[in-house]
Design a protein around this motif. Structure first.
Motif, short mmCIF file in Angstrom:
data_model
loop_
_atom_site.label_atom_id
_atom_site.label_comp_id
_atom_site.label_asym_id
_atom_site.label_seq_id
_atom_site.Cartn_x
_atom_site.Cartn_y
_atom_site.Cartn_z
N GLY A 1 39.85 47.14 36.74
CA GLY A 1 40.69 47.07 35.55
C GLY A 1 42.16 47.09 35.91
N THR A 2 42.87 48.08 35.37
CA THR A 2 44.30 48.16 35.60
C THR A 2 44.66 49.15 36.69
OG1 THR A 2 44.49 49.85 33.89
CG2 THR A 2 44.80 47.56 33.20
N THR A 3 43.67 49.68 37.39
CA THR A 3 43.92 50.68 38.42
C THR A 3 43.84 50.04 39.80
OG1 THR A 3 42.89 52.35 37.03
CG2 THR A 3 43.19 52.90 39.35
N SER A 4 44.90 50.24 40.58
CA SER A 4 44.94 49.67 41.93
C SER A 4 44.12 50.53 42.88
CB SER A 4 46.40 49.63 42.42
OG SER A 4 46.42 49.28 43.78
N SER A 5 43.43 49.85 43.77
CA SER A 5 42.66 50.56 44.79
C SER A 5 43.49 50.80 46.04
CB SER A 5 41.43 49.73 45.18
OG SER A 5 41.85 48.54 45.83
N GLY A 6 44.67 50.16 46.08
CA GLY A 6 45.50 50.25 47.27
C GLY A 6 45.19 49.15 48.27
N VAL A 7 44.18 48.34 48.00
CA VAL A 7 43.84 47.22 48.87
C VAL A 7 44.67 46.03 48.41
CG1 VAL A 7 42.02 45.65 49.63
CG2 VAL A 7 41.50 48.07 49.23
N LEU B 1 54.05 47.95 46.50
CA LEU B 1 55.35 47.73 47.12
C LEU B 1 55.49 48.52 48.43
CD1 LEU B 1 57.97 46.19 46.83
CD2 LEU B 1 58.89 48.15 45.59
N SER B 2 54.93 49.72 48.48
CA SER B 2 54.94 50.50 49.73
C SER B 2 54.22 49.73 50.82
CB SER B 2 54.28 51.86 49.53
OG SER B 2 55.03 52.67 48.70
N TRP B 3 53.08 49.16 50.47
CA TRP B 3 52.32 48.36 51.43
C TRP B 3 53.13 47.14 51.87
CZ3 TRP B 3 50.84 43.36 51.80
CH2 TRP B 3 49.90 43.05 52.80
N ASP C 1 56.62 57.64 47.12
CA ASP C 1 58.00 58.09 47.27
C ASP C 1 58.86 57.02 47.94
OD1 ASP C 1 56.97 58.23 49.80
OD2 ASP C 1 57.64 60.27 50.21
N ILE C 2 58.54 55.78 47.67
CA ILE C 2 59.25 54.66 48.27
C ILE C 2 60.73 54.70 47.89
CG2 ILE C 2 58.72 53.06 46.39
CD1 ILE C 2 58.32 50.95 48.70
N GLU C 3 61.58 54.43 48.89
CA GLU C 3 63.02 54.45 48.65
C GLU C 3 63.46 53.13 48.03
OE1 GLU C 3 67.22 54.51 51.09
OE2 GLU C 3 65.43 55.25 52.09
N LEU C 4 64.15 53.23 46.91
CA LEU C 4 64.68 52.07 46.21
C LEU C 4 66.19 52.08 46.38
CD1 LEU C 4 62.57 52.39 42.95
CD2 LEU C 4 62.05 51.03 44.99
N LYS C 5 66.74 51.04 46.98
CA LYS C 5 68.18 50.99 47.26
C LYS C 5 68.99 50.65 46.00
CE LYS C 5 71.23 50.17 50.89
NZ LYS C 5 71.16 51.09 52.00
#
Length: 187
Positions: free
Chosen positions: A77-83, A112-114, A142-146
């Motif tokens: 559905g709308t949930t990411s598995s991270g794959v 985006l982290s991936w 906790d990805i850094e956004l510039k």
């Protein structure tokens, strides 16, 4: 497309086209200051970032190159598995280059982290992230956004590149949709 063209679908206008363009101009000045010595390669993430990248690039007073990626995150559905799977990779070699990923919206930040880690593994001088919209309530990374344009509420927003079922990308404002547009009708 103007908001008045779809008034029955809109619950609230969060940001007008004018506000969005003004903030993109401010971000462009920040990018120019950061990358004055070496303009970055702008990497847009398809499809949503097309409008943001285009308007940002036109606002920049630096000669920049643009490239595009398309990625897909799988789950139920709308949930990411991270794959994550790359559907369209960069055409450019980013070895030794400064890269600026440009996104329309950061939701969980997991994909985006991936993507950032993937690009960093290719030997660029740097990889930074710019997003026009961020949903702080949904962040799981906790990805850094510039560079960040606006924080938005945890609502169903469309316009300025963001879509619902491939509709509303060409809406000039960022709006919250009425629930009847995306929620199934009660049986």
């Amino acid at each position: 497309m103007q908001t008045d063209d779809i008034r029955d679908d809109v619950r609230e206008v969060l940001f007008t086209e004018q506000q969005l363009r003004e903030r993109l101009a401010e971000i462009a000045r920040e990018i120019e200051a950061e990358y004055a010595d070496e303009p970055p390669l702008l990497v847009g993430v398809l499809k949503g970032a097309v409008v943001v990248v285009s308007d940002l690039a036109r606002e920049l007073r630096l000669p920049v190159h643009m490239d595009w990626m398309a990625v897909s995150s799988y789950g139920s559905g709308t949930t990411s598995s991270g794959v994550v799977r790359i559907l369209k990779d960069l055409d450019a070699d980013i070895t030794g280059r400064r890269v600026l990923i440009v996104e329309d919206i950061i939701d969980s930040g997991l994909t985006l982290s991936w993507l950032k880690a993937n690009l960093e593994s290719r030997g660029p001088a740097s990889v930074d992230i710019c997003t026009l919209f961020r949903k702080p309530a949904r962040l799981k990374s906790d990805i850094e956004l510039k560079f960040v344009g606006f924080d938005v509420p945890d609502e169903f927003v469309v316009g300025y590149g963001l879509d619902y079922d491939e509709r509303y990308r060409n809406l000039r404002d960022l709006v919250v949709l009425q629930p009847h547009v995306y929620a199934p009708a009660e049986a």
